[in-house]
Design a protein around this motif. Structure first.
Motif, PDB file in Angstrom:
ATOM      1  N   MET A   1      53.821  46.830  37.408  1.00 16.12           N
ATOM      2  CA  MET A   1      52.508  47.245  37.899  1.00 16.12           C
ATOM      3  C   MET A   1      52.676  48.494  38.749  1.00 16.12           C
ATOM      4  O   MET A   1      53.792  48.867  39.123  1.00 16.12           O
ATOM      5  CB  MET A   1      51.866  46.119  38.710  1.00 16.12           C
ATOM      6  CG  MET A   1      52.637  45.670  39.934  1.00 16.12           C
ATOM      7  SD  MET A   1      51.846  44.286  40.780  1.00 16.12           S
ATOM      8  CE  MET A   1      53.011  43.996  42.092  1.00 16.12           C
TER       9      MET A   1
ATOM     10  N   TYR B   1      47.065  56.146  40.138  1.00 16.42           N
ATOM     11  CA  TYR B   1      48.153  55.193  39.962  1.00 16.42           C
ATOM     12  C   TYR B   1      49.388  55.958  39.486  1.00 16.42           C
ATOM     13  O   TYR B   1      49.711  55.958  38.293  1.00 16.42           O
ATOM     14  CB  TYR B   1      47.772  54.093  38.962  1.00 16.42           C
ATOM     15  CG  TYR B   1      46.606  53.246  39.422  1.00 16.42           C
ATOM     16  CD1 TYR B   1      46.793  52.123  40.199  1.00 16.42           C
ATOM     17  CD2 TYR B   1      45.301  53.609  39.085  1.00 16.42           C
ATOM     18  CE1 TYR B   1      45.725  51.352  40.623  1.00 16.42           C
ATOM     19  CE2 TYR B   1      44.218  52.848  39.497  1.00 16.42           C
ATOM     20  CZ  TYR B   1      44.444  51.730  40.276  1.00 16.42           C
ATOM     21  OH  TYR B   1      43.369  50.966  40.699  1.00 16.42           O
TER      22      TYR B   1
ATOM     23  N   ILE C   1      55.360  42.152  38.389  1.00 18.47           N
ATOM     24  CA  ILE C   1      54.163  41.361  38.654  1.00 18.47           C
ATOM     25  C   ILE C   1      54.596  40.015  39.240  1.00 18.47           C
ATOM     26  O   ILE C   1      55.469  39.332  38.691  1.00 18.47           O
ATOM     27  CB  ILE C   1      53.357  41.153  37.372  1.00 18.47           C
ATOM     28  CG1 ILE C   1      52.904  42.513  36.799  1.00 18.47           C
ATOM     29  CG2 ILE C   1      52.155  40.254  37.616  1.00 18.47           C
ATOM     30  CD1 ILE C   1      52.173  42.424  35.493  1.00 18.47           C
TER      31      ILE C   1
ATOM     32  N   LEU D   1      48.964  37.575  45.202  1.00 16.26           N
ATOM     33  CA  LEU D   1      48.015  38.676  45.024  1.00 16.26           C
ATOM     34  C   LEU D   1      48.423  39.839  45.918  1.00 16.26           C
ATOM     35  O   LEU D   1      48.558  39.670  47.128  1.00 16.26           O
ATOM     36  CB  LEU D   1      46.596  38.216  45.359  1.00 16.26           C
ATOM     37  CG  LEU D   1      45.480  39.236  45.133  1.00 16.26           C
ATOM     38  CD1 LEU D   1      45.333  39.543  43.644  1.00 16.26           C
ATOM     39  CD2 LEU D   1      44.164  38.715  45.685  1.00 16.26           C
TER      40      LEU D   1
ATOM     41  N   ALA E   1      45.251  47.827  45.911  1.00 15.69           N
ATOM     42  CA  ALA E   1      44.818  47.930  44.516  1.00 15.69           C
ATOM     43  C   ALA E   1      46.013  48.235  43.620  1.00 15.69           C
ATOM     44  O   ALA E   1      46.843  49.098  43.934  1.00 15.69           O
ATOM     45  CB  ALA E   1      43.765  49.026  44.383  1.00 15.69           C
ATOM     46  N   VAL E   2      46.096  47.505  42.508  1.00 20.58           N
ATOM     47  CA  VAL E   2      47.185  47.700  41.559  1.00 20.58           C
ATOM     48  C   VAL E   2      46.607  47.719  40.148  1.00 20.58           C
ATOM     49  O   VAL E   2      45.504  47.226  39.900  1.00 20.58           O
ATOM     50  CB  VAL E   2      48.262  46.592  41.665  1.00 20.58           C
ATOM     51  CG1 VAL E   2      48.932  46.608  43.020  1.00 20.58           C
ATOM     52  CG2 VAL E   2      47.650  45.232  41.365  1.00 20.58           C
ATOM     53  N   ALA E   3      47.391  48.288  39.228  1.00 20.96           N
ATOM     54  CA  ALA E   3      47.043  48.288  37.810  1.00 20.96           C
ATOM     55  C   ALA E   3      48.282  47.913  37.013  1.00 20.96           C
ATOM     56  O   ALA E   3      49.412  48.233  37.413  1.00 20.96           O
ATOM     57  CB  ALA E   3      46.537  49.663  37.369  1.00 20.96           C
TER      58      ALA E   3
ATOM     59  N   ARG F   1      43.265  47.942  35.709  1.00 12.34           N
ATOM     60  CA  ARG F   1      43.201  46.889  36.746  1.00 12.34           C
ATOM     61  C   ARG F   1      42.813  45.565  36.102  1.00 12.34           C
ATOM     62  O   ARG F   1      41.750  45.487  35.456  1.00 12.34           O
ATOM     63  CB  ARG F   1      42.176  47.239  37.827  1.00 12.34           C
ATOM     64  CG  ARG F   1      42.576  48.369  38.731  1.00 12.34           C
ATOM     65  CD  ARG F   1      41.616  48.484  39.916  1.00 12.34           C
ATOM     66  NE  ARG F   1      40.230  48.503  39.474  1.00 12.34           N
ATOM     67  CZ  ARG F   1      39.583  49.592  39.107  1.00 12.34           C
ATOM     68  NH1 ARG F   1      40.199  50.757  39.115  1.00 12.34           N
ATOM     69  NH2 ARG F   1      38.328  49.538  38.723  1.00 12.34           N
TER      70      ARG F   1
ATOM     71  N   SER G   1      42.200  41.874  40.698  1.00 13.19           N
ATOM     72  CA  SER G   1      42.834  42.954  41.436  1.00 13.19           C
ATOM     73  C   SER G   1      41.853  43.574  42.429  1.00 13.19           C
ATOM     74  O   SER G   1      40.647  43.661  42.169  1.00 13.19           O
ATOM     75  CB  SER G   1      43.341  44.021  40.466  1.00 13.19           C
ATOM     76  OG  SER G   1      43.819  45.144  41.181  1.00 13.19           O
TER      77      SER G   1
ATOM     78  N   HIS H   1      36.820  43.245  44.462  1.00 10.39           N
ATOM     79  CA  HIS H   1      37.820  42.923  43.461  1.00 10.39           C
ATOM     80  C   HIS H   1      37.206  43.007  42.062  1.00 10.39           C
ATOM     81  O   HIS H   1      35.988  43.022  41.906  1.00 10.39           O
ATOM     82  CB  HIS H   1      38.384  41.511  43.688  1.00 10.39           C
ATOM     83  CG  HIS H   1      39.115  41.339  44.978  1.00 10.39           C
ATOM     84  ND1 HIS H   1      38.463  41.216  46.199  1.00 10.39           N
ATOM     85  CD2 HIS H   1      40.450  41.269  45.234  1.00 10.39           C
ATOM     86  CE1 HIS H   1      39.353  41.076  47.162  1.00 10.39           C
ATOM     87  NE2 HIS H   1      40.575  41.101  46.602  1.00 10.39           N
ATOM     88  N   GLN H   2      38.093  43.049  41.048  1.00  9.47           N
ATOM     89  CA  GLN H   2      37.658  42.893  39.661  1.00  9.47           C
ATOM     90  C   GLN H   2      37.255  41.436  39.457  1.00  9.47           C
ATOM     91  O   GLN H   2      38.078  40.530  39.607  1.00  9.47           O
ATOM     92  CB  GLN H   2      38.782  43.260  38.702  1.00  9.47           C
ATOM     93  CG  GLN H   2      39.151  44.734  38.675  1.00  9.47           C
ATOM     94  CD  GLN H   2      38.091  45.584  38.033  1.00  9.47           C
ATOM     95  OE1 GLN H   2      37.740  46.632  38.555  1.00  9.47           O
ATOM     96  NE2 GLN H   2      37.569  45.147  36.918  1.00  9.47           N
TER      97      GLN H   2
END
Length: 585
Positions: free
Chosen positions: A1, A10, A20, A24, A28-30, A128, A132, A140-141
């Motif tokens: 990630m 990113y 990963i 959590l 923010a991560v992708a 994302r 995330s 968050h998403q």
């Protein structure tokens, strides 16, 4: 990630990327879309509010999910605090990077809010996932699919059959993507950029800009101060292209979703759209008012009314008689002339479509005297007008008397050509029954597919019964490998289908919609705008040089108007004095 920066990017980490974990992350991560070998286990569709308005994003998400369901594909969906949406399509067998990119780019040609970026970069494409933290730090998403269902979709992934169904449905858009990659640009304009004819370039490109506003709802705030002005610009453009209000209302949920979003709400749209359309219709009618002469003709291109109606006959022929002779000429074309032109080499296929365009204009005008300019033929053929100017005399020479030139063009008038059935072919015309259906040049969809595909499609379309491959080869005069290749292309686009060894039409496939999916409709409109701009320049040139302003000094010339041949002072001069007169001899 990968972790997000303060700017919302990113970047690639300097060392090994973090793995990963179950916990959590606090920022923010992708996650990466591609694997180490470049393959893709899940198709990731990113619908972004930076590419279209929120209403367009929601409409695209609904349309895409309906499309996936019709193809038998299961998916997982989520949304972000900014209004964007993600759709994940897990597949059982990993897809190659190029195959996945082609599918996502094909979807992006139909849904303007879809960003194909994650699948366009094998090393840096990321997205994302649900749960995330958003890059803005405000939320968050959020997973839209129920958790148990999402878990089941990811465990029991989609079979290859579903992806194959999606590829078949997107065949036209996939072809458009391939053509754009091959040419490095989406269909070059007429003529090449930088030439003198492109002096009117802002007007030529304005139509595609407004079409993009109609799709996305995003407009240039420096040009349009409010959504109301942007709406009126789009409606004026659509009205100029003779798109009806009923058609606009039917497409507000699809490719005109951006126009609907500019109204803000359904109630506001229902109340304002009819009134604004009436204003657009009035304004376009006043701006593009045509003369009384032009209203008499079905073809209002760039020519003046013909001097004669039916080849300088003493008594004008009735419209029914003219149409009957045009039908006879079509019989001669398909029975004799087609095969004769097919043997003329590489230019033969264009000559065959040019004579079809001539007959099409003759039928539209209801006369055998065709006085259509090269640019009007170029628009019907999808070619440059210089090519048409070279082919027309060649066609008149090879037509065996079916087409003959009777008058050169002058001023606004184009060259005049007369159609007639030669005496040696009258028996052929009388012995063959008239065929049902229209006759065309090269329709817009075949600008992308090519003239051979147009001939094959015509053979299936105008056949008296469903033809076999061998019958199509005989009808088109092309080689069997070429015909087989074009049949496969047309079948892939669902234009025709094979049935018990014969080929038949798929009447549910709309060629105009297919032309839009192939990306050639805007090319057709750009060529028409350029032709109109060139016609205005030519008419202005004629006005300057053929209708010069007459001034007062041009009407009076002292030396010419005051000359008197009987005045002795002007002929022999004044009498000499007696002292200077010569002495008598």
């Amino acid at each position: 990630m990968r972790f997000a920066t303060r700017g919302g990017k990113y970047p690639r980490p300097r060392s090994n990327p973090p793995r990963i974990t179950r916990a959590l992350p606090g920022r923010a991560v992708a996650v990466m879309v591609h694997g180490a070998d470049g393959s893709v286990p899940t198709l990731c569709l990113d619908l972004d509010t930076s590419k279209a308005l929120q209403a367009v994003v929601d409409a695209d998400a609904e349309a895409i999910t309906a499309l996936l369901a019709s193809c038998g594909l299961r998916f997982v969906a989520d949304h972000s605090p900014s209004g964007g949406r993600h759709i994940y399509i897990p597949v059982a067998g990993r897809l190659g990077a190029e195959e996945a990119r082609e599918l996502v780019e094909a979807l992006a040609t139909r849904f303007p809010s879809l960003d194909p970026g994650p699948h366009q970069n094998v090393t840096d494409g990321c997205i994302r996932p649900p749960g995330s933290l958003h890059k803005s730090g405000t939320g968050h998403q959020v997973l839209d699919t129920p958790l148990a269902e999402a878990y089941d979709v990811l465990r029991r992934r989609n079979p290859p059959e579903g992806v194959a169904n999606l590829r078949r449905f997107l065949a036209a858009s996939i072809r458009q993507v391939r053509v754009r990659k091959a040419t490095k640009s989406p269909f070059a304009p007429y003529p090449a950029a930088g030439s003198p004819a492109m002096a009117d370039e802002p007007q030529v490109l304005a139509g595609s800009v407004l079409r993009r506003v109609a799709r996305t709802g995003i407009y240039d705030t420096h040009r349009y101060k409010s959504a109301s002005e942007a709406r009126m610009a789009v409606l004026n453009h659509l009205c100029a292209w003779q798109v009806s209000l009923v058609e606009i209302q039917a497409r507000l949920d699809t490719d005109f979703a951006g126009l609907a979003a500019l109204y803000g709400s359904a109630e506001r749209q229902e109340r304002l759209l009819p009134a604004e359309w009436a204003n657009a219709t009035t304004w376009i009618g006043e701006k593009q008012h045509t003369s009384a002469e032009g209203l008499k003709h079905a073809n209002k291109s760039d020519t003046e009314p013909a001097l004669t109606h039916s080849g300088a006959a003493e008594v004008p022929r009735s419209r029914v008689a003219v149409m009957a002779e045009i039908n006879d000429l079509e019989n001669v074309l398909y029975s004799v002339l087609d095969q004769r032109l097919a043997r003329t080499g590489r230019e033969g296929i264009m000559l065959r479509f040019l004579i079809r365009a001539v007959l099409g204009f003759a039928r539209a005008k209801g006369t055998l005297l065709v006085d259509v300019g090269c640019r009007a033929f170029a628009l019907a053929m999808g070619k440059h007008h210089g090519t048409i100017a070279r082919l027309l005399p060649r066609l008149a020479k090879l037509s065996g008397g079916m087409l003959s030139k009777i008058e050169d063009g002058r001023g606004k008038r184009a060259d005049s050509y007369l159609l007639g059935c030669p005496q040696q072919w009258k028996d052929v015309a009388a012995a063959t029954a008239w065929r049902k259906g229209k006759i065309y040049g090269i329709r817009p969809v075949f600008r992308a597919l090519g003239a051979p595909a147009a001939l094959v499609y015509e053979a299936v379309e105008r056949g008296r019964q469903s033809p076999t491959t061998a019958e199509i080869v005989r009808a088109t005069g092309m080689s069997r490998p070429t015909v087989t290749k074009e049949l496969a292309t047309l079948a892939e686009l669902a234009m025709i289908e094979r049935h018990h060894g014969t080929w038949r039409m798929v009447h549910t496939t709309n060629l105009a919609t297919l032309a839009e999916w192939l990306g050639v409709q805007e090319d057709y409109e750009a060529q028409l705008r350029l032709i109109k701009a060139q016609r205005r320049q030519w008419h202005a040139h004629l006005e300057r040089h053929l209708h010069q302003e007459i001034r007062e000094e041009d009407l009076y010339d002292q030396e010419r108007d005051e000359y008197d041949p009987w005045d002795p002072w002007l002929t022999v001069g004044p009498p000499l004095p007696s002292s200077e007169m010569p002495a008598a001899s």
